[in-house]
Scaffold this motif. Structure first.
Motif, PDB file in Angstrom:
ATOM      1  N   UNK A  15       4.967 -14.967  10.260  1.00 53.48           N
ATOM      2  CA  UNK A  15       3.739 -14.163  10.175  1.00 53.48           C
ATOM      3  C   UNK A  15       4.135 -12.711   9.907  1.00 53.48           C
ATOM      4  N   UNK A  16       3.771 -12.190   8.735  1.00 57.27           N
ATOM      5  CA  UNK A  16       4.242 -10.875   8.308  1.00 57.27           C
ATOM      6  C   UNK A  16       3.137 -10.052   7.662  1.00 57.27           C
ATOM      7  N   UNK A  17       3.093  -8.779   8.030  1.00 60.39           N
ATOM      8  CA  UNK A  17       2.155  -7.824   7.444  1.00 60.39           C
ATOM      9  C   UNK A  17       2.787  -7.241   6.185  1.00 60.39           C
ATOM     10  N   UNK A  18       2.031  -7.172   5.097  1.00 57.33           N
ATOM     11  CA  UNK A  18       2.545  -6.617   3.840  1.00 57.33           C
ATOM     12  C   UNK A  18       2.301  -5.116   3.737  1.00 57.33           C
ATOM     13  N   UNK A  19       1.869  -4.491   4.825  1.00 58.32           N
ATOM     14  CA  UNK A  19       1.605  -3.064   4.805  1.00 58.32           C
ATOM     15  C   UNK A  19       2.870  -2.231   4.676  1.00 58.32           C
ATOM     16  N   UNK A  20       2.713  -1.007   4.181  1.00 58.03           N
ATOM     17  CA  UNK A  20       3.794  -0.039   4.151  1.00 58.03           C
ATOM     18  C   UNK A  20       4.640  -0.025   2.910  1.00 58.03           C
ATOM     19  N   UNK A  21       4.591  -1.067   2.090  1.00 58.20           N
ATOM     20  CA  UNK A  21       5.414  -1.084   0.885  1.00 58.20           C
ATOM     21  C   UNK A  21       4.956  -0.005  -0.090  1.00 58.20           C
ATOM     22  N   UNK A  22       5.918   0.739  -0.641  1.00 56.86           N
ATOM     23  CA  UNK A  22       5.606   1.825  -1.566  1.00 56.86           C
ATOM     24  C   UNK A  22       5.462   1.294  -2.983  1.00 56.86           C
ATOM     25  N   UNK A  23       4.499   1.832  -3.733  1.00 56.28           N
ATOM     26  CA  UNK A  23       4.269   1.429  -5.114  1.00 56.28           C
ATOM     27  C   UNK A  23       5.083   2.308  -6.063  1.00 56.28           C
ATOM     28  N   UNK A  24       5.037   1.961  -7.334  1.00 60.46           N
ATOM     29  CA  UNK A  24       5.789   2.717  -8.339  1.00 60.46           C
ATOM     30  C   UNK A  24       5.267   4.130  -8.511  1.00 60.46           C
ATOM     31  N   UNK A  25       4.027   4.395  -8.115  1.00 63.30           N
ATOM     32  CA  UNK A  25       3.463   5.739  -8.267  1.00 63.30           C
ATOM     33  C   UNK A  25       3.249   6.453  -6.932  1.00 63.30           C
ATOM     34  N   UNK A  26       3.968   6.019  -5.898  1.00 67.30           N
ATOM     35  CA  UNK A  26       4.002   6.767  -4.657  1.00 67.30           C
ATOM     36  C   UNK A  26       2.943   6.446  -3.630  1.00 67.30           C
ATOM     37  N   UNK A  27       2.072   5.478  -3.908  1.00 70.69           N
ATOM     38  CA  UNK A  27       1.120   5.030  -2.894  1.00 70.69           C
ATOM     39  C   UNK A  27       1.806   4.010  -1.972  1.00 70.69           C
TER      40      UNK A  27
END
Length: 260
Positions: A15-27
């Motif tokens: 069970x894992x949250x996908x939150x926090x990963x940074x996108x290519x444009x800094x979001x």
């Protein structure tokens, strides 16, 4: 609520949250909005309360009909259940017993080859296309709470779903691969004990290695899907728009909804 990748689930795996990963444009992907997991069939009161507190409002089940019939989800009281079968039957073998696949496991390399074929089919068959299209439709509609999507082990059908979502959100491929491989770390103890049990029961090295291939993830598996996508659509972006039929407006809305 704390921002943590691996959720403190007692009677469930991966069970894992996908939150926090940074996108290519800094979001960054918002926390507590997109959760991937294994089966919900054995969740206890603590687990259900944890998911309700997030709150999980959508439960998307990628399992085949016989898997659902055998082990129905324990759905948090905050969530609505949706059955989105990626395959008509459990082609991943995550829910099959050793006896059911004994002949296949006796031949060296069959586990690995089987998983390559699973990923080829996840990228091409109509049931998978329909499931992932509906996944995106429901993600776009879910303005309140979190969407949880899962299969039995939370690694292949769920891994493909996570790959598609994170790609649509413009998370770099290297980060997507790291998230994909995190399954091996999150399920290490369970898999290690299971393989040790097989050895103790006298199973051959061939059987154990085939079961290891079925029970883990490998970048070779994901690369199989990526190769199919590249050969037929050029890149993942065109796969999302041309094959899964997401519009540019859908992608913009998805990023507005799930990024910060």
């Amino acid at each position: 609520m704390n921002n943590q990748r691996l959720l403190n689930i007692q009677n469930g795996q991966n069970f894992r949250d996908l939150g926090g990963y940074e996108t290519t444009n800094g979001h960054h992907v918002k926390w507590h909005k997109i959760i991937r997991s294994g089966s919900l069939a054995n969740l206890n009161h603590h687990d259900l309360q944890l998911l309700a507190n997030i709150p999980v409002t959508l439960d998307l089940d990628f399992r085949a009909p016989e898997e659902v019939k055998r082990s129905q989800d324990h759905v948090p009281n905050t969530a609505t259940y949706h059955h989105l079968p990626v395959f008509k039957s459990d082609e991943t073998d995550a829910s099959h017993s050793d006896e059911e696949i004994a002949d296949r496991m006796a031949q060296a390399g069959n586990g690995y080859r089987h998983m390559l074929d699973v990923y080829r089919r996840m990228a091409t068959v109509e049931t998978a296309k329909a499931a992932y299209q509906e996944m995106f439709r429901l993600l776009l509609e879910n303005n309140d709470g979190a969407t949880l999507f899962h299969c039995t082990a939370g690694k292949d059908r769920t891994g493909m779903g996570a790959f598609l979502i994170l790609s649509a959100l413009q998370v770099p491929m290297e980060t997507i691969k790291q998230d994909y491989l995190l399954t091996n770390e999150a399920t290490y103890d369970f898999r290690h004990n299971w393989l040790q049990m097989l050895r103790a029961e006298g199973e051959s090295d061939t059987v154990v290695e085939n079961r290891r291939a079925l029970g883990s993830v490998s970048l070779d598996y994901l690369q199989q899907a990526l190769t199919i996508i590249k050969n037929n659509f050029g890149d993942v972006d065109h796969y999302l728009t041309d094959y899964l039929q997401l519009t540019q407006g859908d992608l913009t809305d998805l990023r507005h909804q799930y990024l910060e």
